[in-house]
Scaffold this active site. Structure first.
Site, PDB file in Angstrom:
ATOM      1  N   ASP A  73       2.882   0.805   0.863  1.00  0.00           N
ATOM      2  CA  ASP A  73       3.709   1.706   0.058  1.00  0.00           C
ATOM      3  C   ASP A  73       3.320   3.169   0.213  1.00  0.00           C
ATOM      4  O   ASP A  73       4.186   4.054   0.272  1.00  0.00           O
ATOM      5  CB  ASP A  73       3.707   1.287  -1.415  1.00  0.00           C
ATOM      6  CG  ASP A  73       2.318   1.069  -1.994  1.00  0.00           C
ATOM      7  OD1 ASP A  73       1.313   1.291  -1.280  1.00  0.00           O
ATOM      8  OD2 ASP A  73       2.232   0.664  -3.165  1.00  0.00           O
ATOM      9  N   GLN A 117       0.158  -2.468  -1.510  1.00  0.00           N
ATOM     10  CA  GLN A 117      -0.952  -2.812  -0.630  1.00  0.00           C
ATOM     11  C   GLN A 117      -1.912  -3.802  -1.280  1.00  0.00           C
ATOM     12  O   GLN A 117      -1.930  -3.991  -2.496  1.00  0.00           O
ATOM     13  CB  GLN A 117      -1.717  -1.548  -0.228  1.00  0.00           C
ATOM     14  CG  GLN A 117      -0.936  -0.629   0.696  1.00  0.00           C
ATOM     15  CD  GLN A 117      -1.788   0.519   1.196  1.00  0.00           C
ATOM     16  OE1 GLN A 117      -1.721   1.614   0.682  1.00  0.00           O
ATOM     17  NE2 GLN A 117      -2.591   0.276   2.221  1.00  0.00           N
ATOM     18  N   HIS A 118      -2.705  -4.443  -0.424  1.00  0.00           N
ATOM     19  CA  HIS A 118      -3.886  -5.228  -0.790  1.00  0.00           C
ATOM     20  C   HIS A 118      -3.612  -6.611  -1.370  1.00  0.00           C
ATOM     21  O   HIS A 118      -4.528  -7.426  -1.460  1.00  0.00           O
ATOM     22  CB  HIS A 118      -4.790  -4.481  -1.791  1.00  0.00           C
ATOM     23  CG  HIS A 118      -5.026  -3.057  -1.491  1.00  0.00           C
ATOM     24  ND1 HIS A 118      -5.415  -2.603  -0.256  1.00  0.00           N
ATOM     25  CD2 HIS A 118      -4.911  -1.945  -2.282  1.00  0.00           C
ATOM     26  CE1 HIS A 118      -5.548  -1.286  -0.293  1.00  0.00           C
ATOM     27  NE2 HIS A 118      -5.230  -0.865  -1.499  1.00  0.00           N
TER      28      HIS A 118
END
EC number: 2.7.1.17
Length: 468
Positions: free
Chosen positions: A226, A70-71
């Site tokens: 994830d 992520q991110h």
């Protein structure tokens, strides 16, 4: 019929091929990613190709979904070319930007209520502000912003148009400019961070078909972040708390309602089924164990053996393991601290026990925060590389407030992505009922003194640190 799930994580890319109906693992492949907190996305693409080849290809696969870290900030220009190496979730250079954005747009309580998260250095929105301030020429070239799994899905489909970028709720919820409670982008926050608007991926539904794999017959599911992928792969439901000890430490729970934590400890993410996934993440997890192994000159098995030779509490030795700064609590400049050193505790076994307890106490703090947001705790599902340690499993049963269930070691993010692919293929209302492999249950009497002593050491450490 076969389906494939991809886990493009921080350290590597895993591809698993499963039977669509039963969930049985048929074959798999893996390829490593470069080390670092910024990575050229082309490395992810080449690793995906190698992992697919090792897994026997996709020619006989009917559907594919991609789960990803992520991110991560992937910036594309008007022609779809990557503008700069992607900044990953564990890159903390945007800590000051997180503080500034929080203040500029109404404060932490407003962010929590309107967006579902309070900015920290991990989130994409803060990385965009850093880009605008430190690399304005590259910010000006940025026509679109997407996440690692979005970019890989786009590449798998053979797309070149920015308008064909697609994501899902779980990954969009970690950007900081998609509102979890309202289910829509906040372009005002995107503009406030980057200094201009940009194309963002369309947010697909949990079981939507978003395209087909270029040159193949397989359809593409929407993919997921994830953590949402792991929850889907584990079949987690209400009352289940997933504790994952990998590169990062993650504590999450499936919920019917979004979280809104003004302290920022709980990120109010979405999950991969249309529900919500309140989540606490720590930067320091499995690497606490590996660092302790290096210090003591032992392997993981010996570290575990040493830790279990010492009674709970490690004789008063307490490790606050902020070895890389920390995300929860939000202290990106923090360092670790060791409390209670005496002639008796200055021994390898005591340090081994203190490392395991410190790691788990930090995660137990996260579990407490989830409970504070309304999550129920019926059982703890302990997964990730760190869960392979006998000491971790044993100590977890004394630290967490519910029985600890340890499923067999598996790539649950890839399994979750494959389960999502099967769901997209079927078009059913619910994902297929894949049976979770039998878990080993660890239960023990709680050791409250361990948590109490850790809390004193943690608070003493935080009192000496600036906020950012």
């Amino acid at each position: 019929m076969l389906v494939a799930g991809v886990d493009s994580s921080t350290q590597s890319c895993k591809v698993q091929v499963h039977d669509a109906e039963t969930g049985e693992l048929v074959r798999q492949g893996r390829a490593v990613h470069p080390v670092g907190t910024e990575v050229d996305p082309e490395h992810w693409w080449s690793a995906l190709g190698r992992a697919v080849d090792e897994a026997g290809g996709l020619d006989d696969v009917a559907a594919v979904s991609v789960g990803g870290q992520q991110h991560g900030m992937v910036c594309l220009d008007d022609d779809g070319r990557v503008v700069r190496p992607a900044l990953l979730w564990n890159d903390t250079r945007s800590a000051d930007a997180a503080v500034a954005l929080t203040e500029e747009f109404g404060g932490a309580a407003t962010w929590a209520a309107e967006v579902g998260v309070v900015p920290v250095a991990s989130f994409t929105v803060t990385k965009l502000r850093w880009l605008a301030e430190h690399e304005p020429d590259l910010a000006a070239r940025t026509a679109a912003v997407c996440l690692p799994h979005d970019w890989l899905t786009w590449r798998l489909a053979g797309h070149t148009s920015l308008s064909e970028l697609v994501t899902d709720r779980s990954d969009a919820s970690g950007t900081g400019y998609w509102s979890v409670p309202h289910g829509s982008y906040r372009h005002d926050l995107l503009r406030g961070a980057l200094g201009r608007d940009a194309v963002v991926p369309r947010v697909a539904g949990p079981r939507d078909v978003v395209g087909t794999v270029a040159g193949a017959a397989a359809v593409l599911g929407p993919g997921c972040g994830d953590n949402a992928g792991a929850a889907l792969g584990l079949g987690a439901g209400p009352g289940d708390v997933v504790v994952s000890i990998g590169t990062s430490g993650v504590v999450s729970a499936v919920s019917e309602v979004p979280a809104a934590d003004a302290t920022g400890a709980v990120a109010g993410f979405a999950d991969a089924t249309g529900r919500f996934l309140p989540l606490v993440a720590t930067i320091n997890a499995g690497q606490v164990l590996s660092a302790t192994c290096r210090l003591l000159g032992v392997d993981f098995e010996e570290l575990s053996r040493l830790a279990l030779t010492v009674p709970p509490g490690a004789g008063g030795l307490t490790l606050v393991p902020y070895l890389q700064g920390e995300r929860t609590p939000d202290r990106p400049t923090a360092t670790g601290s060791l409390h209670g050193l005496t002639l008796e505790t200055m021994e390898p076994a005591h340090l081994a026990r203190a490392a395991v307890e410190g790691l788990l106490c930090g995660l137990a703090d996260g579990l407490d925060a989830l409970v504070g947001q309304g999550s129920e705790v019926g059982r703890v599902l302990l997964v990730g590389g760190g869960a392979a340690s006998a000491a971790v499993r044993t100590v977890a049963a004394t630290v967490f407030p519910a029985p600890v269930h340890c499923p067999p070691a598996a790539e649950y993010v890839a399994r979750g992505a494959a389960r999502q692919a099967a769901w997209s293929l079927s078009g059913a209302e619910q994902p297929p009922a894949w049976v979770l492999p039998e878990t080993v249950v660890h239960a023990a009497d709680p050791e409250p003194a361990v948590r109490t002593r850790y809390g004193v050491a943690r608070d003493a450490t935080l009192e000496r640190l600036p906020v950012a």
